[in-house]
Design a protein around this motif. Structure first.
Motif, PDB file in Angstrom:
ATOM      1  N   GLU A 122       7.985   2.650   0.680  1.00  0.00           N
ATOM      2  CA  GLU A 122       8.173   2.661   1.884  1.00  0.00           C
ATOM      3  C   GLU A 122       6.912   4.012   2.524  1.00  0.00           C
ATOM      4  OE1 GLU A 122      10.169   4.386   5.064  1.00  0.00           O
ATOM      5  OE2 GLU A 122      10.437   2.313   3.953  1.00  0.00           O
ATOM      6  N   GLU A 123       6.243   4.212   0.690  1.00  0.00           N
ATOM      7  CA  GLU A 123       5.021   5.740   0.977  1.00  0.00           C
ATOM      8  C   GLU A 123       4.277   4.654   1.801  1.00  0.00           C
ATOM      9  OE1 GLU A 123       3.766   6.952  -2.307  1.00  0.00           O
ATOM     10  OE2 GLU A 123       5.733   7.430  -3.493  1.00  0.00           O
ATOM     11  N   MET A 124       3.664   3.244   1.876  1.00  0.00           N
ATOM     12  CA  MET A 124       2.667   2.303   2.072  1.00  0.00           C
ATOM     13  C   MET A 124       2.640   2.388   3.617  1.00  0.00           C
ATOM     14  SD  MET A 124       1.163   1.866  -0.193  1.00  0.00           S
ATOM     15  CE  MET A 124      -0.093   0.334  -0.822  1.00  0.00           C
ATOM     16  N   SER A 125       4.227   2.550   4.339  1.00  0.00           N
ATOM     17  CA  SER A 125       4.272   2.695   5.281  1.00  0.00           C
ATOM     18  C   SER A 125       4.445   3.995   6.667  1.00  0.00           C
ATOM     19  CB  SER A 125       5.695   2.142   6.315  1.00  0.00           C
ATOM     20  OG  SER A 125       6.726   2.759   5.481  1.00  0.00           O
ATOM     21  N   HIS A 126       3.814   4.833   5.917  1.00  0.00           N
ATOM     22  CA  HIS A 126       3.162   6.480   6.426  1.00  0.00           C
ATOM     23  C   HIS A 126       1.553   7.293   6.526  1.00  0.00           C
ATOM     24  CE1 HIS A 126       8.035   7.130   7.284  1.00  0.00           C
ATOM     25  NE2 HIS A 126       8.173   6.324   5.748  1.00  0.00           N
ATOM     26  N   ALA A 127       1.106   7.262   7.331  1.00  0.00           N
ATOM     27  CA  ALA A 127      -0.488   7.846   6.901  1.00  0.00           C
ATOM     28  C   ALA A 127      -0.664   8.491   5.896  1.00  0.00           C
ATOM     29  CB  ALA A 127      -1.233   8.080   8.112  1.00  0.00           C
ATOM     30  N   GLU A 128       0.908   9.284   6.225  1.00  0.00           N
ATOM     31  CA  GLU A 128       0.051  11.018   5.080  1.00  0.00           C
ATOM     32  C   GLU A 128       0.640   9.992   3.265  1.00  0.00           C
ATOM     33  OE1 GLU A 128       4.599  10.636   7.177  1.00  0.00           O
ATOM     34  OE2 GLU A 128       2.839   9.943   7.370  1.00  0.00           O
ATOM     35  N   THR A 129       1.192   9.121   2.798  1.00  0.00           N
ATOM     36  CA  THR A 129       1.605   9.290   1.545  1.00  0.00           C
ATOM     37  C   THR A 129       1.157   7.454   1.714  1.00  0.00           C
ATOM     38  OG1 THR A 129       3.562   8.108   2.720  1.00  0.00           O
ATOM     39  CG2 THR A 129       3.378   9.955   1.584  1.00  0.00           C
ATOM     40  N   PHE A 130       0.093   6.772   2.366  1.00  0.00           N
ATOM     41  CA  PHE A 130      -0.478   5.127   2.519  1.00  0.00           C
ATOM     42  C   PHE A 130      -1.623   5.643   1.270  1.00  0.00           C
ATOM     43  CE2 PHE A 130      -4.210   2.311   3.105  1.00  0.00           C
ATOM     44  CZ  PHE A 130      -3.599   1.230   3.030  1.00  0.00           C
ATOM     45  N   HIS A 131      -1.612   3.917   0.466  1.00  0.00           N
ATOM     46  CA  HIS A 131      -2.572   3.803  -0.811  1.00  0.00           C
ATOM     47  C   HIS A 131      -3.377   2.874  -0.935  1.00  0.00           C
ATOM     48  CE1 HIS A 131      -0.698   7.389  -3.221  1.00  0.00           C
ATOM     49  NE2 HIS A 131       0.612   7.082  -2.950  1.00  0.00           N
ATOM     50  N   GLY A 132      -4.341   2.363  -0.722  1.00  0.00           N
ATOM     51  CA  GLY A 132      -5.766   1.740  -0.504  1.00  0.00           C
ATOM     52  C   GLY A 132      -5.757   1.464  -1.990  1.00  0.00           C
ATOM     53  N   TYR A 133      -7.484   1.040  -1.855  1.00  0.00           N
ATOM     54  CA  TYR A 133      -7.647   0.814  -3.355  1.00  0.00           C
ATOM     55  C   TYR A 133      -8.042   1.953  -4.220  1.00  0.00           C
ATOM     56  CZ  TYR A 133     -10.569  -2.627  -0.767  1.00  0.00           C
ATOM     57  OH  TYR A 133     -11.484  -3.961  -0.283  1.00  0.00           O
ATOM     58  N   GLY A 134      -7.282   1.273  -5.492  1.00  0.00           N
ATOM     59  CA  GLY A 134      -6.942   2.452  -6.386  1.00  0.00           C
ATOM     60  C   GLY A 134      -8.002   2.590  -7.464  1.00  0.00           C
ATOM     61  N   ALA A 135      -7.848   3.433  -8.675  1.00  0.00           N
ATOM     62  CA  ALA A 135      -8.844   3.264  -9.333  1.00  0.00           C
ATOM     63  C   ALA A 135      -9.244   2.298 -10.331  1.00  0.00           C
ATOM     64  CB  ALA A 135      -8.432   4.718 -10.026  1.00  0.00           C
ATOM     65  N   GLU A 136     -10.642   2.287 -10.871  1.00  0.00           N
ATOM     66  CA  GLU A 136     -10.720   0.985 -11.228  1.00  0.00           C
ATOM     67  C   GLU A 136      -9.736   0.695 -12.529  1.00  0.00           C
ATOM     68  OE1 GLU A 136     -12.855   3.151 -10.285  1.00  0.00           O
ATOM     69  OE2 GLU A 136     -14.669   2.254  -9.278  1.00  0.00           O
ATOM     70  N   GLN A 137      -9.729   1.860 -13.836  1.00  0.00           N
ATOM     71  CA  GLN A 137      -9.197   1.431 -14.826  1.00  0.00           C
ATOM     72  C   GLN A 137      -8.007   1.512 -14.295  1.00  0.00           C
ATOM     73  OE1 GLN A 137     -11.503   4.476 -16.637  1.00  0.00           O
ATOM     74  NE2 GLN A 137      -9.919   3.599 -18.253  1.00  0.00           N
ATOM     75  N   GLY A 138      -7.188   2.314 -13.661  1.00  0.00           N
ATOM     76  CA  GLY A 138      -5.534   2.131 -13.147  1.00  0.00           C
ATOM     77  C   GLY A 138      -5.480   3.363 -12.861  1.00  0.00           C
ATOM     78  N   GLU A 139      -4.322   4.010 -12.142  1.00  0.00           N
ATOM     79  CA  GLU A 139      -3.797   5.505 -11.736  1.00  0.00           C
ATOM     80  C   GLU A 139      -3.249   6.271 -12.737  1.00  0.00           C
ATOM     81  OE1 GLU A 139      -4.008   5.843  -8.179  1.00  0.00           O
ATOM     82  OE2 GLU A 139      -3.686   4.279  -7.211  1.00  0.00           O
ATOM     83  N   PRO A 140      -4.299   6.950 -12.255  1.00  0.00           N
ATOM     84  CA  PRO A 140      -3.863   8.463 -13.650  1.00  0.00           C
ATOM     85  C   PRO A 140      -2.449   8.608 -14.380  1.00  0.00           C
ATOM     86  CG  PRO A 140      -5.444   9.350 -11.726  1.00  0.00           C
ATOM     87  CD  PRO A 140      -4.935   7.712 -11.318  1.00  0.00           C
TER      88      PRO A 140
END
Length: 391
Positions: A60-78
């Motif tokens: 659901e977060e991905m459908s809102h501009a303020e909580t959308f996530h694109g490419y992540g950190a190379e090692q994985g999300e902190p």
């Protein structure tokens, strides 16, 4: 253009593909008979509800501009790397989140780590062994030697200090045998690696199934391992992520070989060849490591371990020797009357409808043995156990 001729040195069919081929043939010939599948180790219980709810929230977060996530950190999300490090810390194991790399599963990392090593290395494998270790080493053109597991050594081979190796694969709890190394045994492997300036690739994908509090869950419980080992793990069997895909590899920054940092090399390799595990999946994975998440997945682990107990008990009633099944989800049985693995596989399949995995498919030391997976349903396991007890 030239192909990689080392890839042509592999067996034409991957073990589990051959098993599936024979099962399909049996089902085509006997469509009226029930198949009791205890072969390939895919899970059968659904994901925990709290994990799927976390996936829904992240989606659901991905459908809102303020909580959308694109490419992540190379090692994985902190947040996930920190959760994984905390999981180790609960057992008193020192793992830094900076040394954790998130991926789509242990199998891929076990193969992709080969990118870091020159072809001119000798690889030491336990025998029998998970096919990926052997196949990826052969495809890379490396020399392969073996440490044989036997009934006498409990399928826990130890190093021969007169033999040199550069890269050592260990899996504990072991796939396919279900055997688990003690701390003292792993300490000897660490000592051997140090003597040879070798690297241990430690597959801990089944550590969550260990019940004996004296047995180690991680190579990093052993003094000196941070200077000679990489650990690979996965949520596939711990939390039922076989179809979701999330794993991790711990590459300590203390690892230095040939004047190079393996941590930095792995970071560069991941940045070049991997775009990261889905944010939605990483959120689900992080939920696993919460107190409620660990309680939920433990219920599934207990279910599968009860399956293993049922299978071992049935084999014991039949007077058949087996290894594993007490601290691992695999039961490794000796084929009756000195039968070879594939012959006994066919006997079980055609007489009782039971599908296992022939031990010889994991290496020459597996000849005369068969692996059962406890990841089936209780109904399947109970029916199969009734037949096995009467062998």
């Amino acid at each position: 253009m030239k192909v990689n001729h080392h890839a042509l040195e592999l067996e034409q069919n991957y073990l589990f593909s051959e098993v599936a081929k024979r099962i399909r043939k049996y089902q085509a010939e006997h469509p009226e008979r029930e198949l009791l599948k205890l072969s390939i180790g895919d899970v059968t219980r659904p994901l925990s509800r709290i994990i799927t709810e976390e996936m829904k929230t992240a989606a659901e977060e991905m459908s809102h501009a303020e909580t959308f996530h694109g490419y992540g950190a190379e090692q994985g999300e902190p947040f996930l790397r920190e959760a994984i490090a905390a999981y180790y810390h609960k057992r008193g194991i020192a793992v830094d989140a900076e040394d954790v790399f998130v991926s789509d599963g242990a199998k891929c990392d076990l193969g992709n780590l080969c990118d870091l090593f020159d072809a001119d290395n000798t690889v030491l494998l336990p025998n029998p062994v998970y096919p990926v270790y052997y196949d990826t080493s052969i495809m890379a053109g490396r020399r392969v030697i073996f440490a044989d597991g036997t009934k006498e050594n409990g399928f826990l081979p130890m190093p021969d200090h007169s033999v040199h190796a550069d890269i050592i694969y260990l899996c504990s709890p072991n796939n396919p045998t279900g055997a688990v190394y003690s701390k003292e045994q792993l300490a000897e492997w660490v000592q051997y690696a140090q003597e040879n300036s070798a690297l241990i690739l430690f597959d801990a994908a089944y550590e969550a199934y260990i019940r004996d509090p004296e047995l180690p869950h991680s190579i990093f419980e052993i003094a000196g391992a941070a200077n000679c080992a990489i650990e690979i793990n996965s949520l596939s069997k711990t939390a039922g992520f076989t179809g979701v895909r999330c794993g991790w590899t711990v590459v300590p920054r203390t690892l230095q070989f040939d004047g190079a940092s393996l941590h930095d090399m792995w970071f560069r390799r991941m940045a070049t060849k991997y775009n990261g595990t889905s944010y939605i999946i990483q959120r689900a994975a992080a939920k696993v490591f919460t107190e409620e998440g660990l309680r939920a997945v433990q219920q599934d682990i207990d279910y599968y371990m009860e399956n293993a107990r049922i299978l071992k008990e049935a084999l014991a009633k039949a007077g058949i020797h087996s290894v594993g099944g007490e601290n691992a989800p695999y039961v490794w049985m000796q084929c009756p009357e000195n039968a070879d693995s594939w012959t006994f596989f066919d006997t079980l399949l055609y007489q009782y409808g039971i599908a296992g995995t022939p031990g010889v498919g994991f290496g020459t030391a597996g000849q005369g043995w068969l692996r059962f997976s406890s990841f089936g349903t209780r109904e399947t396991v109970t029916k199969a156990a009734a037949y096995l007890a009467a062998l």
